[in-house]
Enzyme design. Sequence first.
Site, PDB file in Angstrom:
ATOM      1  N   ASP A 122       0.734  -1.167  -0.087  1.00 32.28           N
ATOM      2  CA  ASP A 122       0.009   0.078  -0.077  1.00 32.28           C
ATOM      3  C   ASP A 122       0.951   1.075  -0.154  1.00 32.28           C
ATOM      4  O   ASP A 122       2.260   1.055   0.369  1.00 32.28           O
ATOM      5  CB  ASP A 122      -0.924   0.156   1.303  1.00 32.28           C
ATOM      6  CG  ASP A 122      -1.798   1.210   1.385  1.00 32.28           C
ATOM      7  OD1 ASP A 122      -2.439   1.681   0.368  1.00 32.28           O
ATOM      8  OD2 ASP A 122      -1.913   1.836   2.300  1.00 32.28           O
ATOM      9  N   ASP A 124      -0.163   5.227   0.803  1.00 28.84           N
ATOM     10  CA  ASP A 124      -0.435   5.884   1.841  1.00 28.84           C
ATOM     11  C   ASP A 124      -0.415   5.437   3.382  1.00 28.84           C
ATOM     12  O   ASP A 124      -0.704   4.280   3.541  1.00 28.84           O
ATOM     13  CB  ASP A 124      -1.758   6.736   1.532  1.00 28.84           C
ATOM     14  CG  ASP A 124      -2.055   7.260   0.345  1.00 28.84           C
ATOM     15  OD1 ASP A 124      -1.025   7.955  -0.096  1.00 28.84           O
ATOM     16  OD2 ASP A 124      -3.236   7.259  -0.285  1.00 28.84           O
ATOM     17  N   MET A 154     -10.266   3.664   6.084  1.00 30.45           N
ATOM     18  CA  MET A 154      -9.236   2.940   6.398  1.00 30.45           C
ATOM     19  C   MET A 154      -9.349   1.980   7.651  1.00 30.45           C
ATOM     20  O   MET A 154      -8.946   0.908   7.720  1.00 30.45           O
ATOM     21  CB  MET A 154      -7.969   3.898   6.714  1.00 30.45           C
ATOM     22  CG  MET A 154      -7.351   4.624   5.798  1.00 30.45           C
ATOM     23  SD  MET A 154      -6.652   3.516   4.464  1.00 30.45           S
ATOM     24  CE  MET A 154      -7.879   3.585   3.159  1.00 30.45           C
ATOM     25  N   GLY A 212      -5.398   2.715  -3.138  1.00 26.95           N
ATOM     26  CA  GLY A 212      -6.538   3.478  -3.372  1.00 26.95           C
ATOM     27  C   GLY A 212      -6.350   4.825  -3.816  1.00 26.95           C
ATOM     28  O   GLY A 212      -7.334   5.577  -3.760  1.00 26.95           O
ATOM     29  N   GLY A 213      -5.285   5.209  -3.742  1.00 31.42           N
ATOM     30  CA  GLY A 213      -4.869   6.755  -3.848  1.00 31.42           C
ATOM     31  C   GLY A 213      -4.898   6.842  -5.233  1.00 31.42           C
ATOM     32  O   GLY A 213      -5.378   6.105  -6.261  1.00 31.42           O
ATOM     33  N   ASP A 285      -1.341  -0.633   5.862  1.00 38.18           N
ATOM     34  CA  ASP A 285      -1.881  -0.109   7.139  1.00 38.18           C
ATOM     35  C   ASP A 285      -3.523  -0.189   7.221  1.00 38.18           C
ATOM     36  O   ASP A 285      -3.978   0.030   8.551  1.00 38.18           O
ATOM     37  CB  ASP A 285      -1.454   1.308   7.363  1.00 38.18           C
ATOM     38  CG  ASP A 285      -2.221   2.298   6.353  1.00 38.18           C
ATOM     39  OD1 ASP A 285      -2.968   3.185   6.770  1.00 38.18           O
ATOM     40  OD2 ASP A 285      -2.049   2.147   5.136  1.00 38.18           O
TER      41      ASP A 285
END
Length: 334
Positions: A122, A124, A154, A212-213, A285
């Site tokens: 991931d 971010d 999140m 997902g950014g 995270d």
Amino acid sequence: RSMMRGTTTVSFVLLRHCRLRGAIPSMLLNSGNIQRSIVTTTSTTTTSTIDTTTTRRTTRGAAKPPAFGRLQAAFSSSSSSSSSSSLRRDLFPDSNSNDGLIGNNVDAAIEALYHADAVCFDVDSTVIAEEGIDVLGAFLGKAEEVSALTRKAMEGNTKFQDALASRLDILQPSRSDIANCVATHPSPLTPGIDTLVESLVSRGTHVWLVSGGFRLMIEPVADRLGIPRERIYANTILFNDNDDDDGTYAGFDETEPTSADMGKPKALGMIQKHGGYRTMVMVGDGATDAQAKPPATAFIGFGGVVARQAVKEKACWFVDCFDDMIKVVQARKD
């Protein structure tokens, strides 16, 4: 006890109150009940001869008894478990199941990372020490609204696609907005990530960014880490690019796997198919990262930027820095 099946007698030895590892086959062969076991296989016929103190039978074309398959599986599982535990003890001699390393299956996670041919990160709050969409929100003067929706996404308290659409509706970022944000605020890398990525790449492991950014904000991060842009799965923002328009926001590409809930397991499935990988590890995270196992062999939760309890509970291994992961990766000498 003996079980009769046709003309074949199979003798089973019931062993109780002992822990059985790879020594079982020799124990059986040396026991008083079974003198020897010979199995000969050809393309057209199988001959099995079992000599016991009381019975000698020969069967042609007979399959192995079900009990043999179960024992064989047990031996394999025991051997794999022993190997994982041994690797952990070798690398972290001062840790045990109750102290030091945290997770639901730390041994398996260490083993998977050690052997991984692909590791997916991931971005971010994992690769970078911030949430990119929150930074964009602050740049556009809408930080508080966006951050609240990010936290919900999140923690897994709302569907990711709903949170993504809501945040973008609030931001309405133009192409020039994103370019200016990236130029004035380069994303800070999480300490140790550059060493971890370099160590993985140097031993031949492929590194992927699955986020997902937004692709436009992640590509510069990939460039800094030496990760090819074609190994990025992220969301694509759409813009109006007419001659009389300055790239105003026009939505996002809903066909990207990471634009929806359960998108990361879908992305990893595509990555696995593309690369033919045997052992993949997902590191992240958020709750959406935990969803990536399977197809990931192991999920390593990262809490070095934000430690989320829901993620800690789901992680095979939970770390708050990359030091221990670097230790595992560098231990393999190819």
